[in-house]
Structure formats: C-alpha cells, structure tokens
Design a protein around this motif. Structure first.
Motif, PDB file in Angstrom:
ATOM      1  N   LEU A 161       1.823   8.103  -2.216  1.00  0.00           N
ATOM      2  CA  LEU A 161       2.659   9.139  -2.830  1.00  0.00           C
ATOM      3  C   LEU A 161       3.513   9.836  -1.782  1.00  0.00           C
ATOM      4  CD1 LEU A 161       0.418  10.919  -5.512  1.00  0.00           C
ATOM      5  CD2 LEU A 161       2.542   9.641  -5.890  1.00  0.00           C
ATOM      6  N   CYS A 162       2.975   9.982  -0.590  1.00  0.00           N
ATOM      7  CA  CYS A 162       3.745  10.626   0.475  1.00  0.00           C
ATOM      8  C   CYS A 162       4.981   9.809   0.805  1.00  0.00           C
ATOM      9  CB  CYS A 162       2.873  10.788   1.719  1.00  0.00           C
ATOM     10  SG  CYS A 162       3.660  11.738   3.046  1.00  0.00           S
ATOM     11  N   GLU A 163       4.855   8.470   0.835  1.00  0.00           N
ATOM     12  CA  GLU A 163       6.013   7.616   1.095  1.00  0.00           C
ATOM     13  C   GLU A 163       7.024   7.722  -0.038  1.00  0.00           C
ATOM     14  OE1 GLU A 163       3.831   4.073   3.710  1.00  0.00           O
ATOM     15  OE2 GLU A 163       4.070   3.880   1.535  1.00  0.00           O
ATOM     16  N   HIS A 164       6.532   7.800  -1.278  1.00  0.00           N
ATOM     17  CA  HIS A 164       7.433   7.980  -2.418  1.00  0.00           C
ATOM     18  C   HIS A 164       8.245   9.261  -2.270  1.00  0.00           C
ATOM     19  CE1 HIS A 164       5.058   4.819  -4.344  1.00  0.00           C
ATOM     20  NE2 HIS A 164       5.926   4.804  -5.338  1.00  0.00           N
ATOM     21  N   PHE A 165       7.547  10.376  -2.061  1.00  0.00           N
ATOM     22  CA  PHE A 165       8.219  11.681  -1.979  1.00  0.00           C
ATOM     23  C   PHE A 165       9.159  11.736  -0.773  1.00  0.00           C
ATOM     24  CE2 PHE A 165       4.911  13.191  -4.890  1.00  0.00           C
ATOM     25  CZ  PHE A 165       5.630  14.080  -5.670  1.00  0.00           C
ATOM     26  N   THR A 166       8.727  11.189   0.351  1.00  0.00           N
ATOM     27  CA  THR A 166       9.524  11.297   1.578  1.00  0.00           C
ATOM     28  C   THR A 166      10.796  10.461   1.499  1.00  0.00           C
ATOM     29  OG1 THR A 166       7.508  11.647   2.877  1.00  0.00           O
ATOM     30  CG2 THR A 166       9.500  11.034   4.071  1.00  0.00           C
ATOM     31  N   LEU A 167      10.677   9.198   1.094  1.00  0.00           N
ATOM     32  CA  LEU A 167      11.851   8.329   1.065  1.00  0.00           C
ATOM     33  C   LEU A 167      12.832   8.717  -0.037  1.00  0.00           C
ATOM     34  CD1 LEU A 167      10.267   4.866   1.886  1.00  0.00           C
ATOM     35  CD2 LEU A 167      12.145   5.965   3.108  1.00  0.00           C
ATOM     36  N   ILE A 168      12.330   9.055  -1.207  1.00  0.00           N
ATOM     37  CA  ILE A 168      13.231   9.484  -2.284  1.00  0.00           C
ATOM     38  C   ILE A 168      13.906  10.794  -1.901  1.00  0.00           C
ATOM     39  CG2 ILE A 168      13.354  10.204  -4.694  1.00  0.00           C
ATOM     40  CD1 ILE A 168      11.056   8.273  -5.270  1.00  0.00           C
ATOM     41  N   GLY A 169      13.153  11.695  -1.279  1.00  0.00           N
ATOM     42  CA  GLY A 169      13.755  12.946  -0.803  1.00  0.00           C
ATOM     43  C   GLY A 169      14.772  12.713   0.289  1.00  0.00           C
ATOM     44  N   SER A 170      14.510  11.703   1.157  1.00  0.00           N
ATOM     45  CA  SER A 170      15.484  11.357   2.198  1.00  0.00           C
ATOM     46  C   SER A 170      16.777  10.863   1.576  1.00  0.00           C
ATOM     47  CB  SER A 170      14.891  10.290   3.115  1.00  0.00           C
ATOM     48  OG  SER A 170      15.843   9.862   4.069  1.00  0.00           O
ATOM     49  N   GLY A 171      16.654  10.017   0.546  1.00  0.00           N
ATOM     50  CA  GLY A 171      17.859   9.519  -0.119  1.00  0.00           C
ATOM     51  C   GLY A 171      18.640  10.602  -0.824  1.00  0.00           C
TER      52      GLY A 171
ATOM     53  N   ASP B 205       0.829  -1.214   0.000  1.00  0.00           N
ATOM     54  CA  ASP B 205       0.000   0.000   0.000  1.00  0.00           C
ATOM     55  C   ASP B 205       0.865   1.267   0.000  1.00  0.00           C
ATOM     56  OD1 ASP B 205      -2.262  -1.630   0.134  1.00  0.00           O
ATOM     57  OD2 ASP B 205      -2.179  -1.667   2.329  1.00  0.00           O
ATOM     58  N   PHE B 206       1.738   1.366  -0.977  1.00  0.00           N
ATOM     59  CA  PHE B 206       2.647   2.506  -1.058  1.00  0.00           C
ATOM     60  C   PHE B 206       1.872   3.767  -1.433  1.00  0.00           C
ATOM     61  CE2 PHE B 206       5.077  -1.285  -2.321  1.00  0.00           C
ATOM     62  CZ  PHE B 206       6.022  -1.303  -1.301  1.00  0.00           C
TER      63      PHE B 206
ATOM     64  N   TYR C 185       6.058  -2.655  -9.498  1.00  0.00           N
ATOM     65  CA  TYR C 185       6.137  -2.933 -10.934  1.00  0.00           C
ATOM     66  C   TYR C 185       5.629  -1.742 -11.764  1.00  0.00           C
ATOM     67  CZ  TYR C 185       6.647  -7.674  -9.163  1.00  0.00           C
ATOM     68  OH  TYR C 185       7.075  -8.783  -8.473  1.00  0.00           O
ATOM     69  N   ASN C 186       5.779  -0.569 -11.198  1.00  0.00           N
ATOM     70  CA  ASN C 186       5.340   0.646 -11.885  1.00  0.00           C
ATOM     71  C   ASN C 186       6.420   1.716 -11.750  1.00  0.00           C
ATOM     72  OD1 ASN C 186       3.996   2.746 -13.092  1.00  0.00           O
ATOM     73  ND2 ASN C 186       2.570   3.087 -11.388  1.00  0.00           N
ATOM     74  N   PRO C 187       7.307   1.832 -12.749  1.00  0.00           N
ATOM     75  CA  PRO C 187       8.382   2.829 -12.662  1.00  0.00           C
ATOM     76  C   PRO C 187       7.936   4.247 -12.975  1.00  0.00           C
ATOM     77  CG  PRO C 187       8.518   1.658 -14.730  1.00  0.00           C
ATOM     78  CD  PRO C 187       7.396   1.013 -13.972  1.00  0.00           C
ATOM     79  N   PHE C 188       6.660   4.411 -13.393  1.00  0.00           N
ATOM     80  CA  PHE C 188       6.214   5.724 -13.838  1.00  0.00           C
ATOM     81  C   PHE C 188       5.770   6.644 -12.704  1.00  0.00           C
ATOM     82  CE2 PHE C 188       5.488   2.797 -17.383  1.00  0.00           C
ATOM     83  CZ  PHE C 188       6.253   3.411 -18.346  1.00  0.00           C
ATOM     84  N   VAL C 189       5.897   6.180 -11.475  1.00  0.00           N
ATOM     85  CA  VAL C 189       5.640   7.040 -10.314  1.00  0.00           C
ATOM     86  C   VAL C 189       6.948   7.437  -9.627  1.00  0.00           C
ATOM     87  CG1 VAL C 189       4.527   7.234  -8.053  1.00  0.00           C
ATOM     88  CG2 VAL C 189       3.311   6.158  -9.953  1.00  0.00           C
ATOM     89  N   PRO C 190       7.796   6.485  -9.205  1.00  0.00           N
ATOM     90  CA  PRO C 190       9.011   6.891  -8.466  1.00  0.00           C
ATOM     91  C   PRO C 190      10.044   7.613  -9.317  1.00  0.00           C
ATOM     92  CG  PRO C 190       9.022   4.523  -8.862  1.00  0.00           C
ATOM     93  CD  PRO C 190       7.665   5.013  -9.272  1.00  0.00           C
TER      94      PRO C 190
END
Length: 268
Positions: free
Chosen positions: A29-39, A26-27, A217-222
């Motif tokens: 968008l907030c988790e996407h933005f937060t973790l990628i921004g953390s990295g 259950d990923f 299996y969806n690279p078009f979001v991250p």
C-alpha cells in the motif's frame, strides 16, 4: 523495504529523481500511495499552469467576442466554438500529430511533442475556450445601470472596463469558473492516454494507478487511492477559489453573497 525507504525512493520518481525501476512484485500500500502521489505532481503542474495562463487568454477572448469589431469578434467566436465543440481527448490526438509534424520542419519544435509542453498547450487552449464563454456570459450580464452610471460620470474606455465592468464580470463568473478549474484538473488524467508518451515511465497519477491495476489485476486498490488524491486536490481548489470569491464580494452583505456550488461536468 520499509515505507520510509519507499517514500525516499519513489516520492519524486515522476520527475526523474530516485529509483529508476518500478516495483515488479509484492506491491505494498505504501508503494501505491507513494507512486500515485508522485504522479499527481504532473497533474498539479498541468492544472496550475493551464488555469493561470488560460485565465488571461480567456478574458481577451471574452472581450473580443463581445466587441462590435467583426475582425475581433469572429476569430474569437470560431476559436471558442472549435475547442468547445470537440472532445478534449480528440484535441490531444490532433495536437500530438501536429507537433510531431512540426518536428520534421525544424528541431526548434522538438519540445512540443513532449507531454510537459505539448499537452500543456492543448489544455491551455481548451480551458481558455470554456472559460471565455463563461466570462462572455458574465460580461453580457453586467447590469446596464452600472455602465450607464459610469458613462454619466465620464468614465469610458479602458478605465471603465478595469474599474466597473471587469470586477462585476468576475463576481458573476467566479462560481462557474471554479467548476471549470476543477474539471480541468480532472481532465489532466487524459494526457498520458492520448498520444503524449510518458518518458521513462515518468507519468501522472493515473499512469501509475493503471500500472498497479495491470500488474495486480486488482483495480479496487489503486483507483480508489487515485480518487482520494483528486478529492483532496478538489477540496484545495474549492478552498482557494472560495477565498478569491470572498475577496470579490467583500463589499456585499454576507447574506447576499452567492456561495460556490460545485457542479462537475460528467461529459465534455
């Protein structure tokens, strides 16, 4: 879990603070933005340290390559040729293999096998070589009239380089050096895909983007989120280097100041 809770748990996860376990299902968008921004913190770390240290070493290499002394010129030429002639990705692999070998010699070399230090050394050497070639070209392009005028006034040696040659070299090289700095920040995404392991899944921005792409299996979001972060980072770099460029050319009429033009390298 609300978005605020997600930010609190994962904002500094790449540095070892916050939630230890990555989200599994259950990923959001907030988790996407937060973790990628953390990295992205790691990418900024690599880029800033490598640019600052590489700038000074690149100037030494450029001066050495321009020297008439054989023992100063040849080592600089071969160093620049070696790191400009081989792909950065391969340099990471060879660097990691070398640092692992040194660990067997003495425990003092153990930190070199970590991404935080070992990968930084490789980036430092790589950007030093590319920047040195830029500065060398600018050094060779200094108008001879400036040097002859300095000689006529009796200005020689270190004082001539510091007051006459170095400022002119920086003005000529700065637009190209800006592009090198931008590419270096982009090249930091290669670190965790080139042998240097991500300790406890504390990777950079691309590491987390790849994690989400593999799980969903969806690279078009991250990956678009990752691109957005790097576009924002690039704009900050252009702004900072633009201020320096303006400072370097403050004595010139603004109409004659060469504007910064970003030309990213597609292949290195």
């Amino acid at each position: 879990m609300s978005c605020i809770d997600t930010i609190q748990n994962y904002a500094f996860r790449s540095l070892g603070y916050g939630e230890r376990m990555l989200p599994r299902t259950d990923f959001t968008l907030c988790e996407h933005f937060t973790l990628i921004g953390s990295g992205l913190i790691w990418n900024v770390y690599y880029g800033v340290i490598a640019v600052l240290t590489g700038f000074f070493f690149a100037n030494l290499l450029a001066v050495a390559k321009n020297s008439n002394n054989f023992w100063a010129r040849k080592p600089a030429e071969w160093f620049i040729f070696l790191f400009r002639g081989s792909p950065l990705f391969i340099q990471f692999f060879f660097g990691y293999f070398l640092f692992l070998s040194l660990k067997g010699v003495s425990p003092i070399f153990n930190p070199l096998s970590s991404a935080a230090l070992g990968a930084l050394i490789v980036l430092f050497l790589n950007t030093s070589a590319y920047s040195a070639e830029i500065f060398y070209g600018a050094l060779r392009s200094i108008p001879k009239g400036d040097i002859e005028a300095a000689d006529a006034y009796g200005i020689t040696g270190w004082f001539r380089f510091r007051r006459i040659m170095f400022p002119t070299m920086m003005r000529l090289a700065w637009p190209a050096y800006t592009n090198e700095a931008i590419f270096l920040f982009h090249a930091t995404t290669l670190v965790f895909f080139s042998g240097f392991p991500a300790w406890r899944q504390q990777g950079d921005a691309l590491y987390y983007a790849n994690y989400f792409a593999d799980k969903t299996y969806n690279p078009f979001v991250p990956y678009p989120i990752l691109a957005m972060y790097f576009i924002m980072l690039t704009l900050v770099i252009i702004w900072i280097f633009g201020l320096v460029n303006k400072r370097l050319n403050k004595h010139l009429p603004q109409a004659s100041v060469k504007k910064l033009r970003v030309r990213p390298n597609l292949i290195r």
